[in-house]
Design a protein around this motif. Structure first.
Motif, mmCIF file in Angstrom:
data_model
loop_
_atom_site.group_PDB
_atom_site.id
_atom_site.type_symbol
_atom_site.label_atom_id
_atom_site.label_comp_id
_atom_site.label_asym_id
_atom_site.label_seq_id
_atom_site.Cartn_x
_atom_site.Cartn_y
_atom_site.Cartn_z
ATOM 1 N N ASP A 102 0.687 -1.028 -0.113
ATOM 2 C CA ASP A 102 -0.032 -0.120 -0.076
ATOM 3 C C ASP A 102 0.730 1.257 0.049
ATOM 4 O O ASP A 102 0.819 2.062 -0.781
ATOM 5 C CB ASP A 102 -0.873 0.052 1.215
ATOM 6 N N LEU B 77 -12.602 -4.383 -5.433
ATOM 7 C CA LEU B 77 -11.738 -4.994 -4.331
ATOM 8 C C LEU B 77 -11.446 -6.521 -4.880
ATOM 9 O O LEU B 77 -10.589 -6.869 -4.143
ATOM 10 C CB LEU B 77 -12.198 -4.755 -3.177
ATOM 11 N N ALA B 149 -6.303 -0.554 -6.486
ATOM 12 C CA ALA B 149 -7.458 -0.635 -5.518
ATOM 13 C C ALA B 149 -6.993 -1.508 -4.417
ATOM 14 O O ALA B 149 -7.122 -1.426 -3.353
ATOM 15 C CB ALA B 149 -8.534 -0.843 -6.183
ATOM 16 N N ARG B 150 -6.694 -2.820 -4.884
ATOM 17 C CA ARG B 150 -6.292 -3.848 -3.946
ATOM 18 C C ARG B 150 -5.168 -3.483 -2.915
ATOM 19 O O ARG B 150 -5.343 -4.073 -1.810
ATOM 20 C CB ARG B 150 -6.089 -5.239 -4.502
ATOM 21 N N ALA B 152 -4.475 -0.822 -1.989
ATOM 22 C CA ALA B 152 -4.938 0.447 -1.198
ATOM 23 C C ALA B 152 -6.003 0.019 -0.191
ATOM 24 O O ALA B 152 -6.428 0.444 1.056
ATOM 25 C CB ALA B 152 -5.457 1.660 -1.768
ATOM 26 N N GLY B 153 -6.469 -1.142 -0.434
ATOM 27 C CA GLY B 153 -7.770 -1.785 0.305
ATOM 28 C C GLY B 153 -8.922 -0.911 0.038
ATOM 29 O O GLY B 153 -9.853 -0.848 0.935
ATOM 30 N N SER B 154 -8.992 -0.289 -0.993
ATOM 31 C CA SER B 154 -10.110 0.749 -1.423
ATOM 32 C C SER B 154 -10.204 0.876 -2.847
ATOM 33 O O SER B 154 -9.418 0.821 -3.627
ATOM 34 C CB SER B 154 -9.777 2.181 -0.740
ATOM 35 N N ALA B 155 -11.457 1.224 -3.366
ATOM 36 C CA ALA B 155 -11.891 1.288 -4.603
ATOM 37 C C ALA B 155 -11.371 2.609 -5.215
ATOM 38 O O ALA B 155 -11.431 2.869 -6.574
ATOM 39 C CB ALA B 155 -13.236 1.293 -4.722
ATOM 40 N N GLU B 156 -11.187 3.716 -4.290
ATOM 41 C CA GLU B 156 -10.516 4.947 -4.718
ATOM 42 C C GLU B 156 -9.698 4.986 -5.758
ATOM 43 O O GLU B 156 -9.932 5.710 -6.858
ATOM 44 C CB GLU B 156 -10.163 5.798 -3.345
ATOM 45 N N ASP B 159 -11.069 4.292 -9.107
ATOM 46 C CA ASP B 159 -12.144 5.272 -9.455
ATOM 47 C C ASP B 159 -11.469 6.603 -10.434
ATOM 48 O O ASP B 159 -11.561 7.114 -11.354
ATOM 49 C CB ASP B 159 -13.029 5.796 -8.595
#
Lengths: 174, 174
Positions: A102, B77, B149-150, B152-156, B159
């Motif tokens: 990350d 994710l 995204a994976r 970061a653990g977030s879909a942001e 997008d």
DNA sequence: GTCTATACCGCGATAGAC
DNA sequence: GTCTATCGCGGTATAGAC
């Protein structure tokens, strides 16, 4: 080995063999597979940052530095050492192992966004260009380029994707 | 299960449990893990093509159809069922398993290139835009978006990357 | 066609000698 | 600090009954 086979696909025994170290040595210095992997991932992340910064810190316009980074020599078919770990269920499930992944991409996107912001300031890019979005797009093209190249068994899709992105960037640049 | 844990991380036993089938049944219908995976990959590939074609065949300009495809609802994710397989050493090493992965992305890039070529013909895109390159870039942003995204653990990041690409595309469109 | 039993192997870790 | 021995487990596949 993480790079080639991933976390799940790499066994402590194989590591010991490659390192010419015994079981005892490994378990004396590391608590187990996870801690060893953590060290390896952090090291790879640091190397990735260093290699990228080499391109970013060089002179030239924002576009020049970004295209330099995009087009630098890469082991395309081997993929990205860090990016490939996002496909590893055990890495994603363990916060300690996911953290360095990350952080590495977080750093990369931030750094790219800074360069794009500089490009806006110097009038190279239009005011409407969003640095965070564009930075994410650039990072994604690289990671996705690796995926497409590995699927095809050829570096060609990677090169096409990078060239396509460079063209789009030059299209919006003044 | 291939989607969530990959080929290496999915055991025949786990498959049987999930399918409520016995060992005997599985080995009667399939020669082993590889053949079963081949069937699953081909099915996922067909589904991916069908879902994409749904967007491509809809009406609208080239940009509208492409952005429709890019922005459609996705399980960000969880990643791409096909793309994640490129990180699986056993899949990449076996030509029989890699083939459906290769074909799926080959089809996608070809189809995107066709749509871009139509956009050029209609005057929507400049004559200088390379369809194959741009198609590869679009496919790469999606695959790379999943990776970011994976991580970061977030879909942001996904997008952001998609929005950044859409902006660049609109920037070159007339 | 499906079942249970069994086989063989390698993974990941621990134990205790040296 | 490093070694060898050993453990328990699950992966992948086969055998042979039903």
């Amino acid at each position: 080995m993480l790079w080639e086979r991933g976390y799940v696909g790499t066994s402590p025994k194989a590591i010991q063999l490659a390192a010419e170290a015994g079981q005892g040595s490994m378990y004396h210095h590391f608590s187990g597979k996870a801690e060893l992997a953590k060290a390896a991932i952090e090291r790879s992340g640091a190397e990735l940052r260093a290699a990228a910064e080499e391109q970013f810190a060089g002179g030239g316009t924002a576009t020049e530095r970004i295209t330099g980074y995009l087009q630098r020599d890469r082991d395309v078919l081997k993929g990205c050492r860090i990016g490939r770990l996002t496909a590893d269920p055990d890495v994603m499930a363990d916060p300690v192992l996911r953290a360095p992944v990350d952080e590495t991409f977080g750093w990369l996107r931030t750094r790219l966004a800074e360069i794009i912001a500089e490009g806006k300031k110097s009038g190279e890019y239009p005011a409407g260009l969003d640095p965070e979005q564009t930075a994410a797009t650039i990072a994604a093209v690289l990671q996705g380029g690796y995926v497409l190249a590995r699927a095809a068994g050829s570096a060609e899709p990677f090169d096409l994707a990078v060239q396509g992105l460079v063209s789009l960037l030059k299209g919006v640049a003044s």
